[in-house]
Design a protein around this motif. Structure first.
Motif, PDB file in Angstrom:
ATOM      1  N   UNK A   1       0.115   2.940   2.584  1.00 43.31           N
ATOM      2  CA  UNK A   1      -0.529   3.568   1.432  1.00 43.31           C
ATOM      3  C   UNK A   1      -0.571   2.639   0.222  1.00 43.31           C
ATOM      4  N   UNK A   2      -0.351   1.349   0.428  1.00 43.93           N
ATOM      5  CA  UNK A   2      -0.408   0.398  -0.672  1.00 43.93           C
ATOM      6  C   UNK A   2      -1.844   0.196  -1.123  1.00 43.93           C
ATOM      7  N   UNK A   3      -2.075  -0.085  -2.420  1.00 42.53           N
ATOM      8  CA  UNK A   3      -3.441  -0.255  -2.931  1.00 42.53           C
ATOM      9  C   UNK A   3      -4.203  -1.345  -2.179  1.00 42.53           C
ATOM     10  N   UNK A   4      -5.444  -1.011  -1.815  1.00 35.07           N
ATOM     11  CA  UNK A   4      -6.302  -1.975  -1.143  1.00 35.07           C
ATOM     12  C   UNK A   4      -6.037  -2.160   0.332  1.00 35.07           C
TER      13      UNK A   4
ATOM     14  N   UNK B   1       6.423   4.586   0.504  1.00 39.82           N
ATOM     15  CA  UNK B   1       6.655   5.711  -0.400  1.00 39.82           C
ATOM     16  C   UNK B   1       7.729   6.659   0.140  1.00 39.82           C
ATOM     17  N   UNK B   2       8.003   6.561   1.409  1.00 37.78           N
ATOM     18  CA  UNK B   2       9.000   7.441   2.013  1.00 37.78           C
ATOM     19  C   UNK B   2      10.375   7.247   1.377  1.00 37.78           C
TER      20      UNK B   2
ATOM     21  N   UNK C   1       5.274  12.684   8.004  1.00 40.38           N
ATOM     22  CA  UNK C   1       4.496  13.519   7.090  1.00 40.38           C
ATOM     23  C   UNK C   1       3.278  12.766   6.559  1.00 40.38           C
ATOM     24  N   UNK C   2       3.436  11.476   6.271  1.00 41.83           N
ATOM     25  CA  UNK C   2       2.299  10.679   5.795  1.00 41.83           C
ATOM     26  C   UNK C   2       1.254  10.533   6.895  1.00 41.83           C
ATOM     27  N   UNK C   3       1.698  10.449   8.144  1.00 41.79           N
ATOM     28  CA  UNK C   3       0.752  10.385   9.266  1.00 41.79           C
ATOM     29  C   UNK C   3      -0.052  11.676   9.351  1.00 41.79           C
TER      30      UNK C   3
END
Length: 339
Positions: free
Chosen positions: A106-109, A136-137, A167-169
């Motif tokens: 989820x990092x920018x770009x 972010x976890x 959860x992000x998945x």
């Protein structure tokens, strides 16, 4: 001391000069206190306490500490620091574990399906994790400790990290499913969906996620079955639930891939039908004008005896003949249901 934890969460992307991103001592009751690199050598843990150390994998000081001061074997250090790896679980002597997990990027770009790696060593009193790109976890873990409801021991740290990654998945798969829904609605509405590159990208993203989630499900299944002495009593139930969630995600990803294939097939079938209809109309037009073309070509040859060549009404007669021929053809095509 606990109030300082949220500040660490805000600086998760900032690696210290020692490569140590986070260092916390867990009190065994859901809270944690931060420590710094200089306290590691003299750290004394209480009976219920354990420690979580989160390092930057490529930092030279991180690698030096891991090999020289962590007490881990060369074999474990080599695995934790290797450049390329895949999700897996490796039990070590002395009830120790090596766990390699993957999380959504989820990092920018970055592309979310370009998943980031989290390497974990754990035993009954400590958890050592390494990452290259930020996750972010870990911020969620810090927030839970700040609120007094965080993991109480090493087994729960691994479980909470795995749960946060999963959860992000879930969020990413939901977005892919919504994108497939929009494509299907566009196709079902009869709109021409010519951006096949988006459909192919959707299938590629689903395939990339499936590549890493499939072995990760096996990890959760193994952790549910193999209950180490330092695991919490109900850890197996949670690991089994995570495994079942990944099974559902894998089924959803396979469905997304199949839906993408059906969207491409539907568009190709529509293009084929459009082409066939166009070719059919061209054939009818060609068939309609072919007799008249033959007649005008026949009357246009430069030989003697052409009917009406010397008559002032020859052209009118030829036009009337072609009109009668055209009307006759139209009537025949209608009877044959070609029009």
């Amino acid at each position: 001391m606990v109030d300082a934890v949220p500040e660490l969460a805000a600086n998760e992307d900032e690696t210290t000069q020692y490569g140590l991103i986070h260092a916390l001592v867990l009190d065994g009751k859901g809270r944690a206190r931060p420590i710094d690199y200089t306290q590691l050598e003299v750290l004394q843990l209480g009976d219920e306490e354990s420690v979580w150390l989160h390092w930057h994998r490529h930092h030279p000081q991180s690698q030096a500490w891991l090999r020289n001061e962590s007490g881990l074997s060369d074999f474990a250090c080599d695995l934790l620091l290797e450049e390329n790896t895949r999700p897996r679980l490796l039990p070590l002597p002395g009830d120790e574990l090596l766990v390699f997990l993957r999380g959504v990027n989820l990092n920018p770009g970055a592309e979310p399906e370009d998943m980031v790696s989290l390497r974990i060593f754990a035993d009954s009193r400590r958890v050592i994790s390494l990452r290259l790109r930020s996750l972010r976890s870990t911020d969620e873990l810090l927030q839970q400790w700040a609120e007094g409801r965080g993991p109480k021991g090493p087994s729960e740290v691994i479980l909470h990290l795995a749960d946060a990654l999963t959860e992000k998945v879930d969020q990413l798969i939901e977005s892919l499913s919504e994108e497939a829904d929009a494509m299907e609605e566009s196709t079902a509405a009869g709109e021409s969906y010519t951006e096949q590159g988006r459909v192919l990208l959707l299938r590629r993203r689903a395939a990339s996620l499936r590549r890493f989630l499939s072995p990760q499900r096996e990890i959760f299944t193994q952790l549910a079955r193999n209950h180490l002495p330092w695991f919490a009593n109900d850890d197996g139930d949670y690991w089994n639930e995570l495994s079942n969630r990944l099974v559902r995600y894998l089924e959803e990803l396979e469905l997304i891939r199949e839906r993408g294939h059906l969207i491409i097939e539907s568009e190709q079938r529509r293009m084929s039908e459009r082409m066939n209809r166009t070719m059919y109309l061209l054939a009818i037009i060609t068939c309609f004008f072919l007799p008249m073309t033959f007649l005008t070509g026949l009357l246009g040859i430069n030989v003697g005896g052409i009917p009406g060549a010397d008559s002032r009404y020859g052209f009118v007669g030829a036009c009337a003949l072609m009109a009668v021929l055209g009307v006759s053809q139209w009537w025949i095509f209608r009877r044959l249901r070609w029009l």
